[in-house]
Design an enzyme around this catalytic site. Structure first.
Site, PDB file in Angstrom:
ATOM      1  N   ARG A 176      -8.740  -0.736   4.297  1.00  0.00           N
ATOM      2  CA  ARG A 176      -7.908   0.323   3.725  1.00  0.00           C
ATOM      3  C   ARG A 176      -6.558  -0.251   3.297  1.00  0.00           C
ATOM      4  O   ARG A 176      -5.968   0.225   2.336  1.00  0.00           O
ATOM      5  CB  ARG A 176      -7.649   1.415   4.766  1.00  0.00           C
ATOM      6  CG  ARG A 176      -8.857   2.249   5.084  1.00  0.00           C
ATOM      7  CD  ARG A 176      -8.456   3.379   5.977  1.00  0.00           C
ATOM      8  NE  ARG A 176      -7.303   4.073   5.394  1.00  0.00           N
ATOM      9  CZ  ARG A 176      -6.568   4.970   6.021  1.00  0.00           C
ATOM     10  NH1 ARG A 176      -6.867   5.299   7.253  1.00  0.00           N
ATOM     11  NH2 ARG A 176      -5.557   5.536   5.431  1.00  0.00           N
TER      12      ARG A 176
ATOM     13  N   ARG B 295      -0.282  14.471  13.116  1.00  0.00           N
ATOM     14  CA  ARG B 295       0.290  14.286  11.791  1.00  0.00           C
ATOM     15  C   ARG B 295       0.297  15.545  10.922  1.00  0.00           C
ATOM     16  O   ARG B 295      -0.345  15.596   9.869  1.00  0.00           O
ATOM     17  CB  ARG B 295      -0.418  13.138  11.067  1.00  0.00           C
ATOM     18  CG  ARG B 295      -0.381  11.866  11.871  1.00  0.00           C
ATOM     19  CD  ARG B 295      -1.049  10.725  11.187  1.00  0.00           C
ATOM     20  NE  ARG B 295      -0.210  10.124  10.166  1.00  0.00           N
ATOM     21  CZ  ARG B 295      -0.559   9.045   9.484  1.00  0.00           C
ATOM     22  NH1 ARG B 295      -1.705   8.463   9.707  1.00  0.00           N
ATOM     23  NH2 ARG B 295       0.244   8.539   8.572  1.00  0.00           N
TER      24      ARG B 295
ATOM     25  N   ASP C 153       4.019   0.721  12.243  1.00  0.00           N
ATOM     26  CA  ASP C 153       2.910  -0.030  11.629  1.00  0.00           C
ATOM     27  C   ASP C 153       2.897  -1.498  12.047  1.00  0.00           C
ATOM     28  O   ASP C 153       1.981  -2.238  11.673  1.00  0.00           O
ATOM     29  CB  ASP C 153       2.991   0.072  10.096  1.00  0.00           C
ATOM     30  CG  ASP C 153       2.561   1.441   9.588  1.00  0.00           C
ATOM     31  OD1 ASP C 153       2.088   2.265  10.384  1.00  0.00           O
ATOM     32  OD2 ASP C 153       2.700   1.687   8.368  1.00  0.00           O
TER      33      ASP C 153
ATOM     34  N   LYS D 139       0.835  -1.209   0.000  1.00  0.00           N
ATOM     35  CA  LYS D 139       0.000   0.000   0.000  1.00  0.00           C
ATOM     36  C   LYS D 139       0.868   1.255   0.000  1.00  0.00           C
ATOM     37  O   LYS D 139       0.652   2.157  -0.797  1.00  0.00           O
ATOM     38  CB  LYS D 139      -0.895   0.008   1.247  1.00  0.00           C
ATOM     39  CG  LYS D 139      -1.591   1.325   1.489  1.00  0.00           C
ATOM     40  CD  LYS D 139      -2.494   1.290   2.696  1.00  0.00           C
ATOM     41  CE  LYS D 139      -1.876   1.708   4.000  1.00  0.00           C
ATOM     42  NZ  LYS D 139      -1.538   3.137   4.131  1.00  0.00           N
ATOM     43  N   ASN D 140       1.863   1.299   0.892  1.00  0.00           N
ATOM     44  CA  ASN D 140       2.627   2.534   1.061  1.00  0.00           C
ATOM     45  C   ASN D 140       3.624   2.787  -0.068  1.00  0.00           C
ATOM     46  O   ASN D 140       4.232   3.853  -0.128  1.00  0.00           O
ATOM     47  CB  ASN D 140       3.354   2.536   2.415  1.00  0.00           C
ATOM     48  CG  ASN D 140       2.377   2.755   3.560  1.00  0.00           C
ATOM     49  OD1 ASN D 140       1.194   2.988   3.334  1.00  0.00           O
ATOM     50  ND2 ASN D 140       2.881   2.664   4.786  1.00  0.00           N
TER      51      ASN D 140
ATOM     52  N   CYS E  14      -5.604  12.807  12.726  1.00  0.00           N
ATOM     53  CA  CYS E  14      -6.315  11.550  12.529  1.00  0.00           C
ATOM     54  C   CYS E  14      -6.264  10.775  13.824  1.00  0.00           C
ATOM     55  O   CYS E  14      -5.644  11.224  14.792  1.00  0.00           O
ATOM     56  CB  CYS E  14      -5.745  10.763  11.366  1.00  0.00           C
ATOM     57  SG  CYS E  14      -4.169  10.018  11.706  1.00  0.00           S
TER      58      CYS E  14
HETATM   59  C1  UD1 Z   1       3.912   6.933   6.613  1.00  0.00           C
HETATM   60  C2  UD1 Z   1       3.102   5.690   6.319  1.00  0.00           C
HETATM   61  C3  UD1 Z   1       2.442   5.174   7.598  1.00  0.00           C
HETATM   62  C4  UD1 Z   1       3.487   4.988   8.692  1.00  0.00           C
HETATM   63  C5  UD1 Z   1       4.338   6.247   8.876  1.00  0.00           C
HETATM   64  C6  UD1 Z   1       5.508   6.049   9.846  1.00  0.00           C
HETATM   65  C7  UD1 Z   1       2.412   6.043   4.007  1.00  0.00           C
HETATM   66  C8  UD1 Z   1       1.309   6.339   3.060  1.00  0.00           C
HETATM   67  N1  UD1 Z   1       2.103   6.030   5.322  1.00  0.00           N
HETATM   68  O1  UD1 Z   1       3.006   7.937   7.075  1.00  0.00           O
HETATM   69  O2  UD1 Z   1       1.811   3.933   7.293  1.00  0.00           O
HETATM   70  O3  UD1 Z   1       2.843   4.692   9.914  1.00  0.00           O
HETATM   71  O4  UD1 Z   1       4.890   6.652   7.602  1.00  0.00           O
HETATM   72  O5  UD1 Z   1       6.320   5.018   9.409  1.00  0.00           O
HETATM   73  O6  UD1 Z   1       3.535   5.799   3.627  1.00  0.00           O
HETATM   74  N2  UD1 Z   1       5.610  14.759  10.954  1.00  0.00           N
HETATM   75  C9  UD1 Z   1       5.576  16.118  11.230  1.00  0.00           C
HETATM   76  N3  UD1 Z   1       5.564  16.988  10.176  1.00  0.00           N
HETATM   77  C10 UD1 Z   1       5.558  16.576   8.876  1.00  0.00           C
HETATM   78  C11 UD1 Z   1       5.585  15.193   8.600  1.00  0.00           C
HETATM   79  C12 UD1 Z   1       5.617  14.316   9.672  1.00  0.00           C
HETATM   80  O7  UD1 Z   1       5.576  16.518  12.383  1.00  0.00           O
HETATM   81  O8  UD1 Z   1       5.532  17.423   7.974  1.00  0.00           O
HETATM   82  C13 UD1 Z   1       5.660  13.779  12.070  1.00  0.00           C
HETATM   83  C14 UD1 Z   1       4.396  12.920  12.159  1.00  0.00           C
HETATM   84  O9  UD1 Z   1       3.373  13.564  12.892  1.00  0.00           O
HETATM   85  C15 UD1 Z   1       4.930  11.680  12.847  1.00  0.00           C
HETATM   86  C16 UD1 Z   1       6.347  11.543  12.272  1.00  0.00           C
HETATM   87  O10 UD1 Z   1       6.688  12.836  11.808  1.00  0.00           O
HETATM   88  O11 UD1 Z   1       5.008  11.874  14.234  1.00  0.00           O
HETATM   89  C17 UD1 Z   1       6.502  10.553  11.157  1.00  0.00           C
HETATM   90  O12 UD1 Z   1       5.456  10.753  10.214  1.00  0.00           O
HETATM   91  P1  UD1 Z   1       5.595  10.392   8.665  1.00  0.00           P
HETATM   92  O13 UD1 Z   1       6.781   9.525   8.436  1.00  0.00           O
HETATM   93  O14 UD1 Z   1       5.472  11.641   7.873  1.00  0.00           O
HETATM   94  O15 UD1 Z   1       4.270   9.535   8.438  1.00  0.00           O
HETATM   95  P2  UD1 Z   1       3.473   9.466   7.093  1.00  0.00           P
HETATM   96  O16 UD1 Z   1       4.407   9.693   5.975  1.00  0.00           O
HETATM   97  O17 UD1 Z   1       2.228  10.282   7.201  1.00  0.00           O
END
Ligand code: UD1
Length: 425
Positions: free
Chosen positions: A402, A127, A310, A22-23, A122
């Site tokens: 999902r 996030r 995850d 998925k990711n 969420c």
């Molecule tokens: C992706 C994965 C999700 C997984 C997560 C962590 C996809 C579609 N989803 O989510 O399944 O659980 O990585 O491995 O690939 N953060 C900020 N600011 C930002 C971006 C992130 O503060 O601009 C924080 C987030 O709140 C979180 C951490 O950084 O605490 C990591 O998040 P991130 O790696 O961005 O998660 P996703 O990419 O949304």
């Protein structure tokens, strides 16, 4: 709303196949926005999130044809983004799937503008997407937040050095997709090293992008003027694979998890070995043999190759029936212990103190009615239900749909008794 009815207490036997990730599929579908030529993708899993991304791209003007249905039930898709009509990602879609924000980088890079709804918080945490915005701004984009939307403009993005404040997976992917068409070289430091970032980079490179270092914490992208079409097979889903390994670790049995690869799975493999599970890797995948109650495991979630957040819920279920006490710390998301209350309803003994859960292993779980709260929490509950004596009903399994492709059928083929109950509206 569908629910699962599961009769647990049986060991699992046979072979189970892992679908495309998925990711990896979600960002790679968005990569089609970077070229007017067709992008042909195989191993596209049939998931609700993939359906949402297809809907989003189609309402923007991308044509998506199903080339064929593969023998394993997955799809081969052809995406052509040659006549875009609507450079917008509306709130209605972004609110159902945060990964919709992945259209921002490619849209801005190719068309010079994008309007993307700001994702809200969420269930598992706040996030924010500030790092996506910070990186694009460094590349020369003008970004305003207006009426809940990210409004971005740039004549042409230019290369920049970006150091993200924390490791972000979709942040790294969005910036990488923006940088492939920028003028000059972009360096992303503190980049996510997740295998899905590498799969996206490999697809972009096939389309003509110049990217070095994907899979390390420094990704260097030399911008090019245009990208072409290509064919790409989506990598196997390491989280789905890990979920099946945990199911066998908890319920017992002997199963070949086809397409699972240990080098993609980071610390999950080591934790399962520590739990006393036997794992044998071959070209076909990973054979998992579990003959006794697991041993306790301690872990903290971390970016790849650390233990994936995850996989936290699934491994917590394994530790809930371990011979001893496990300590589990969640470091990535602030609210990712929602499965704990539901696991307790099945008889697990778990105490939470802030970001740490203390799991006192019990000999047996017992079936009950529980509720799925998010995608991976649901997977943890399914595993618990496979262990529990008697009948468990899991409500709200739309969360599971999902990210898991036909889970009841796959688990049914290795001897689990899982029934999907569909309530008529
Ligand atoms: C992706 C994965 C999700 C997984 C997560 C962590 C996809 C579609 N989803 O989510 O399944 O659980 O990585 O491995 O690939 N953060 C900020 N600011 C930002 C971006 C992130 O503060 O601009 C924080 C987030 O709140 C979180 C951490 O950084 O605490 C990591 O998040 P991130 O790696 O961005 O998660 P996703 O990419 O949304």
């Amino acid at each position: 709303m569908d629910r699962f009815q599961i009769h647990g207490g049986r060991p699992l036997q046979g072979e189970i196949s892992v679908s495309g990730a998925k990711n990896a599929a979600l960002p790679i579908l968005c990569a089609s926005l970077l070229s007017a030529e067709p992008l042909v993708l195989s191993n596209v899993p049939r998931l609700r999130d993939v359906g949402t991304m297809k809907k989003l791209l189609m309402q923007m003007g991308t044509r998506i044809e199903t080339v064929c249905q593969q023998a394993d039930g997955q799809e081969q898709l052809c995406l052509t983004s040659d006549a875009m009509t609507h450079l917008q990602a509306p709130y209605e879609l972004v609110k159902t799937m945060r990964a919709s924000v992945l259209v921002l980088g490619p849209m801005l890079a190719r068309f010079g503008e994008a309007l993307v709804s700001l994702p809200g918080g969420c269930a598992i945490g706040q996030r924010p997407v500030d790092q996506h915005i910070k990186g694009l701004t460094a590349m020369g984009a003008e970004i305003q937040i207006e009426h809940g939307y990210i409004k971005a403009q740039a004549k042409r993005l230019r290369g920049a050095r970006i150091v993200t404040d924390m490791v972000t997976v979709t942040g790294t992917e969005n910036l990488m997709m923006a940088a492939v068409l920028a003028e000059g070289t972009t360096v992303i430091d503190n980049a996510a090293r997740e295998p899905e970032v590498v799969d996206l980079a490999n697809c972009l490179i096939r389309m003509g992008a110049r990217i070095e270092g994907a899979g390390t914490d420094r990704v260097v992208i030399h911008g090019v003027d245009r990208l072409g079409g290509t064919q790409h097979a989506i990598m196997a889903d390491r989280i789905e694979a890990g979920t099946f390994l945990c199911a066998v670790a908890a319920a017992g049995g002997d199963v070949l998890v086809q397409h699972a690869q240990s080098d993609m799975m980071g610390a999950t493999i080591e934790k399962l070995r520590e739990a006393g599970v036997r794992l044998q890797e071959s070209e076909q995948g990973i054979r998992v043999i579990a003959e006794s109650r697991p041993k306790p495991i301690n872990f903290r979630t971390a970016p790849f190759p650390g233990l994936a957040t995850d996989m936290q819920a699934q491994l917590m279920t394994v530790s809930s029936i371990a011979q001893g006490t496990s300590i589990i710390t969640e470091t990535i998301f602030e609210n990712r212990f929602m499965h704990v209350q539901e696991l307790r309803r099945l008889g697990a003994e778990i105490e939470v103190d802030g970001h740490t859960a203390v799991v006192k292993g019990v000999a047996d779980l017992s079936g009950a009615r529980v509720m799925a709260t998010d995608l991976r929490a649901s997977a943890g509950l399914v595993i618990a239900a496979l262990v529990a004596k008697g009948e468990t009903e899991i409500d709200r399994i739309y969360h599971l749909d999902r990210g898991y492709d036909r889970m009841e059928q796959k688990l049914g083929a290795i001897g689990a008794r899982v029934l999907r109950l569909t309530e008529k509206a």
